[in-house]
Design an enzyme around this catalytic site. Structure first.
Site, PDB file in Angstrom:
ATOM      1  CE  LYS A  75     -11.953 -35.427-100.213  1.00  0.00           C
ATOM      2  NZ  LYS A  75     -11.475 -34.704 -99.027  1.00  0.00           N
ATOM      3  NE  ARG A 133      -7.768 -24.634 -99.211  1.00  0.00           N
ATOM      4  CZ  ARG A 133      -7.271 -24.932 -98.008  1.00  0.00           C
ATOM      5  NH1 ARG A 133      -6.189 -24.324 -97.551  1.00  0.00           N
ATOM      6  NH2 ARG A 133      -7.872 -25.832 -97.257  1.00  0.00           N
TER       7      ARG A 133
HETATM    8  N1  BES Z   1     -14.251 -31.137 -99.534  1.00  0.00           N
HETATM    9  C1  BES Z   1     -13.209 -31.184 -98.586  1.00  0.00           C
HETATM   10  C2  BES Z   1     -13.660 -30.728 -97.192  1.00  0.00           C
HETATM   11  C3  BES Z   1     -14.690 -31.576 -96.484  1.00  0.00           C
HETATM   12  C4  BES Z   1     -14.293 -32.536 -95.584  1.00  0.00           C
HETATM   13  C5  BES Z   1     -16.017 -31.354 -96.682  1.00  0.00           C
HETATM   14  C6  BES Z   1     -15.229 -33.289 -94.914  1.00  0.00           C
HETATM   15  C7  BES Z   1     -16.980 -32.111 -96.024  1.00  0.00           C
HETATM   16  C8  BES Z   1     -16.567 -33.075 -95.119  1.00  0.00           C
HETATM   17  C9  BES Z   1     -12.061 -30.301 -99.015  1.00  0.00           C
HETATM   18  O1  BES Z   1     -11.909 -30.134-100.374  1.00  0.00           O
HETATM   19  C10 BES Z   1     -10.808 -30.927 -98.468  1.00  0.00           C
HETATM   20  O2  BES Z   1     -10.565 -32.053 -98.772  1.00  0.00           O
HETATM   21  N2  BES Z   1     -10.061 -30.189 -97.668  1.00  0.00           N
HETATM   22  C11 BES Z   1      -8.882 -30.688 -97.066  1.00  0.00           C
HETATM   23  C12 BES Z   1      -7.875 -29.556 -97.044  1.00  0.00           C
HETATM   24  C13 BES Z   1      -6.482 -29.961 -96.690  1.00  0.00           C
HETATM   25  C14 BES Z   1      -5.910 -30.889 -97.756  1.00  0.00           C
HETATM   26  C15 BES Z   1      -5.635 -28.741 -96.542  1.00  0.00           C
HETATM   27  C16 BES Z   1      -9.197 -31.142 -95.656  1.00  0.00           C
HETATM   28  O3  BES Z   1     -10.054 -30.550 -95.012  1.00  0.00           O
HETATM   29  O4  BES Z   1      -8.600 -32.123 -95.218  1.00  0.00           O
HETATM   30 ZN    ZN Z   2     -10.778 -31.681-101.307  1.00  0.00          ZN
END
Ligand code: BES
Ligand code: ZN
Ligand code: ZN
Length: 483
Positions: A259, A333
């Site tokens: 990230k 997921r």
């Molecule tokens: N934990 C994150 C989702 C999240 C984002 C929770 C902001 C709380 C606040 C999750 O694991 C994630 O990073 N999802 C990605 C998925 C994508 C790579 C398909 C996302 O939402 O960008």
């Molecule tokens: Zn994530």
């Protein structure tokens, strides 16, 4: 802090300070005794005004209606003002909607307990408050004994829920190095012990032995080993059998699909779903609700390292379906897929609910304050949406469709964990989870994406900055509607 009910008139109760709500700009109510002073302070009885009149020893808060959520927010505001003083006791009249006295009282009390919470564990100087008790006068209500009994039971329930929410907030707010998967498992064990529940805690060897390779892959590069937590509340003659499955990412760095720094901050809150499951189990145990409930938490970190799982890897989940990893940040997921398989293989359930901070896309779609509700069973979704409305938590349905499902297609495996487009990202994540729901369970399952409201960096409504404990009130309200 203790809250009591008294059938004495408000004026006959001794306390250091009185809390008064100005309802719908009605300055004529007998409890609003400082009309002129309020006027001179430009207090109009609108919005989220709240003032403390030091000399009169009164806190005035405005509310637009006697809607439970308004009451809850107003009492939270009032207690935040009182927190800064040296007052030890407060008194307040019971504000209620006719016929909904118990619910109104719960809202009033919840607001006080929930408004008092702040995450200060790591501050050298804590804002220690002096408030020991609040007395709620039923003066405007009835003084019949059985009514008071009903109110007392509502108060007891509100206390249990508020304490569980504050506990969950603290767990979610705790930094990742202090709330590791092992520590989260300790929290589960201690709740289970207190309420005579079973609690199984399983390590990485168990995951490997049981073919939970998707979960295991996410955890592989972490110095803190993963834990699969399984709590069971099993009363005699349960009215239904319910599984709760929570995403317990004690930290989500994104993995090799790292990230950006700004998005990594707050990812300690990626355990919001699993922590809500802890809170729900605590309430269920404390109130001894008449359901067999299994609380499953997939607890792990998502980190980087030489042994990290990679984009291009193909994982074989517990149900033998294969997953092409295209983004290691879509890890929730993967963990949930195996946890959902695990619980379904253990037996028949009437309902399966998962709670997860699953996608940023859900926050984009609904805003920070609302969680998404997904699934195949319209009636079940409706009952959850209704329970959320009654509980004062905001939710909205995100509908599945067959076109979005096609986006999960992979050239090399049964599906991919990250679709080629970001559009509809919350729904495609829900559809991914659906691949791990057995056909016979399709109508029993509902997925709650709480990524928005689980953690908000600014204070909102009756929530402080940080973790909110969202999901607990909705699920408990939903269970009460089942009973
Ligand atoms: N934990 C994150 C989702 C999240 C984002 C929770 C902001 C709380 C606040 C999750 O694991 C994630 O990073 N999802 C990605 C998925 C994508 C790579 C398909 C996302 O939402 O960008
Ligand atoms: Zn994530
Ligand atoms: Zn995550």
């Amino acid at each position: 802090m203790n809250i009591e009910i008294s059938n004495k008139p408000l004026s006959g109760i001794k306390a250091d300070c009185e809390v008064v709500f100005v309802v719908n700009k009605n300055f004529k109510h007998k409890w609003v005794a400082d009309k002129e002073t309020l006027e001179s302070l430009n207090f109009k009885g609108e919005g989220d005004e709240c003032v403390l009149l030091a000399e009169a020893k009164k806190i005035y808060a405005s509310i637009e209606s006697l809607n439970r959520d308004e009451i809850r927010t107003a009492s939270a505001k009032a207690i935040r003002a009182a927190k800064k003083t040296k007052f030890k006791s407060l008194k307040v009249g019971l504000y209620f909607e006719k016929g909904k006295e118990g619910e109104s009282l719960s809202a009033l009390a919840e607001g006080f307990w929930l408004g008092l919470y702040a995450h200060e564990t790591y501050k050298s100087k804590k804002s220690e408050h002096k408030i020991e008790k609040i007395i709620i006068s039923t003066e405007e209500y009835a003084d019949k004994k059985e009514d008071i009994k009903k109110l007392e039971s509502a108060l007891n329930e509100a206390k249990s829920i508020a304490e569980a929410i504050n506990m969950t907030r603290e767990v979610v707010n705790t930094p990742p190095d202090d709330m590791t998967p092992i520590k989260l498992a300790h929290e589960a064990k201690s709740i289970a012990e207190k309420h005579k529940m079973e609690c199984g805690v399983y390590d990485e060897k168990f995951l490997e032995k049981n073919g939970m390779n998707a979960f295991r892959a996410v955890s592989r590069a972490s110095a803190h080993p993963p834990r699969l937590i399984h709590m069971i509340h099993k009363p005699k003659k349960p009215k239904a059998k319910i599984a709760l499955v929570g995403k317990g990412l004690t930290y989500d760095s994104g993995g090799l699909s790292l990230k950006p720094s700004d998005y990594m901050v707050t990812m300690k809150a990626d355990k919001g779903g699993g922590s809500a499951v802890l809170g729900i189990m605590r309430v269920i145990g404390e109130l001894n609700l008449p359901f067999e409930v299994h609380g499953v938490i997939g607890a792990t970190e998502n980190m980087i390292g030489g042994n990290a799982y990679k984009p291009d890897d193909v994982l074989v989940a517990k149900n033998k379906k294969t997953i092409e990893v295209r983004n290691t940040d879509a890890e929730g997921r993967l963990v949930l897929a195996d946890c959902l398989c695990y619980i379904q293989e253990l037996g028949e359930f009437d309902y399966i609910i998962d709670l997860a901070t699953l996608t940023g896309a859900c926050v984009v779609a609904l805003g920070e304050y609302t969680f998404g509700v997904m699934g195949f069973n319209d009636k079940l979704k409706k009952s959850i949406l209704e329970a959320s409305k009654n509980s004062g938590e905001l939710s909205a349905e995100l509908p599945f469709n067959k076109h979005l499902k096609k986006l999960l297609k992979s050239d090399v495996a049964d599906m991919t964990n990250a679709c080629s487009t970001r559009y509809g990202g919350a729904i495609t994540a829900g559809l991914f989870l659906a691949e791990f729901i057995e056909d016979k369970n399709r109508d029993k399952w509902v997925h709650l994406d709480i990524a928005g409201p689980a953690f908000v960096e600014k204070e909102w409504g009756y929530h402080p900055a940080g973790a909110s404990g969202v999901g607990i009130k909705t699920v408990i309200e939903w269970m009460k509607s089942l009973a």
